[in-house]
Design a protein around this motif. Sequence first.
Motif, PDB file in Angstrom:
ATOM      1  N   LYS A 145       0.813  -1.216   0.000  1.00  0.00           N
ATOM      2  CA  LYS A 145       0.000   0.000   0.000  1.00  0.00           C
ATOM      3  C   LYS A 145       0.851   1.273   0.000  1.00  0.00           C
ATOM      4  O   LYS A 145       0.311   2.381  -0.079  1.00  0.00           O
ATOM      5  N   VAL A 146       2.162   1.135   0.076  1.00  0.00           N
ATOM      6  CA  VAL A 146       3.063   2.293   0.180  1.00  0.00           C
ATOM      7  C   VAL A 146       3.724   2.543  -1.177  1.00  0.00           C
ATOM      8  O   VAL A 146       4.287   1.638  -1.780  1.00  0.00           O
ATOM      9  N   PHE A 147       3.643   3.804  -1.631  1.00  0.00           N
ATOM     10  CA  PHE A 147       4.232   4.196  -2.910  1.00  0.00           C
ATOM     11  C   PHE A 147       5.128   5.413  -2.726  1.00  0.00           C
ATOM     12  O   PHE A 147       4.780   6.336  -1.992  1.00  0.00           O
ATOM     13  N   HIS A 148       6.259   5.413  -3.420  1.00  0.00           N
ATOM     14  CA  HIS A 148       7.182   6.546  -3.392  1.00  0.00           C
ATOM     15  C   HIS A 148       7.142   7.348  -4.686  1.00  0.00           C
ATOM     16  O   HIS A 148       7.915   8.285  -4.855  1.00  0.00           O
ATOM     17  N   TYR A 149       6.257   6.965  -5.580  1.00  0.00           N
ATOM     18  CA  TYR A 149       6.033   7.695  -6.823  1.00  0.00           C
ATOM     19  C   TYR A 149       4.531   7.867  -6.998  1.00  0.00           C
ATOM     20  O   TYR A 149       3.751   7.041  -6.537  1.00  0.00           O
ATOM     21  N   TYR A 150       4.160   8.943  -7.649  1.00  0.00           N
ATOM     22  CA  TYR A 150       2.744   9.224  -7.886  1.00  0.00           C
ATOM     23  C   TYR A 150       2.520   9.428  -9.373  1.00  0.00           C
ATOM     24  O   TYR A 150       3.224  10.211 -10.010  1.00  0.00           O
ATOM     25  N   LYS A 151       1.542   8.721  -9.933  1.00  0.00           N
ATOM     26  CA  LYS A 151       1.257   8.799 -11.362  1.00  0.00           C
ATOM     27  C   LYS A 151      -0.062   9.510 -11.641  1.00  0.00           C
ATOM     28  O   LYS A 151      -0.142  10.433 -12.445  1.00  0.00           O
ATOM     29  N   GLU A 152      -1.149   9.061 -11.002  1.00  0.00           N
ATOM     30  CA  GLU A 152      -2.453   9.658 -11.217  1.00  0.00           C
ATOM     31  C   GLU A 152      -3.350   9.376 -10.022  1.00  0.00           C
ATOM     32  O   GLU A 152      -3.065   8.513  -9.193  1.00  0.00           O
ATOM     33  N   ALA A 153      -4.486  10.082  -9.950  1.00  0.00           N
ATOM     34  CA  ALA A 153      -5.336  10.048  -8.759  1.00  0.00           C
ATOM     35  C   ALA A 153      -6.386   8.949  -8.772  1.00  0.00           C
ATOM     36  O   ALA A 153      -6.869   8.544  -7.711  1.00  0.00           O
TER      37      ALA A 153
END
Length: 324
Positions: A145-153
């Motif tokens: 559930k943990v992300f260090h990058y964000y692509k879209e909402a």
Amino acid sequence: METIYKDIIIIGAGPIGIACALECKKRNWDYTIIEKGALTNSLFNYPLNMTFFSTSEKLEIDDIPFISNNPKPTRNEALEYYRRVSTSNNLNINLYEKVLDINKAKNGFKIESDKAIYHSKKVIIASGFYDIPNLLNVPGEDLPKVFHYYKEAHPYTLQHIAVVGASNSSVDAALEIYRKGGNVTMIVRGNAIGERVKYWVKPDILNRIEEGSIKAYFNSEIKEIKATEIIVQTDEGEITIANDYVVALTGYRPNFKFLANAGIEFSQDAKHIPVYNPETMESNVEGLYLAGVICGGMETHKWFIENSRIHAKLIANHIENKKE
């Protein structure tokens, strides 16, 4: 494994690596760019709807016009621009090839990739810093559930989202997720939204926080991440918050181990700035040059496309002058 001989190997096919290739081509040098991912891989991995802080002319390389439909160009416009620059100039670029090691040899360098062995007289490292995130180093950070990058909402609609950080990337993600129906909480180590947040975005995030649409905890840190909640240390004590996803946009760092293995030295402080001559961009290893944001070490906010595109010409001029 194939052995290839070149005048110059450029590591990284971002905007600055492309600028270096253009300078090599002008001088009829035999060069190759080696890139482990897609063309302009860091830009490709930016959020889909990202808008640059800079205007298009500041992102231009080699005086090739960058025409944008907007006052501030978008990610897609930048991808199109650098793609066209590369293809129209028939630049020699090997994509999806990872450089594993660089060793100083008698007459230059031996560069080993996962596909070939290269021998070159000079090496330019323009690999950026976007590949290694700064970790939270807390229990549960390895959960899916943990992300260090964000692509879209869209994946975060109707979910409880913790956005960690208060930089441009964190603020953009928080606002976009909120507007796509996510329940957003920002966890900020400092006491305010970052000073460098884009001037046209900062009032928006401050207003959303003030009205309570986005909850923000300042002077706070995540202490533990669990399956359905996070434990946060605030200046008023420890609290538990319902959580489905953590988007930890806490910055990135260059691959210092790769640089050190190549023989590059660093400043003896927390900034960890690699040693190079700012007039020539040559590192402490003769014939090995640094270009672009990698020159900033941990100060990743100091170098951008617009103020490091000059590195290509500095490097090419130095190489050319040394030949004379």
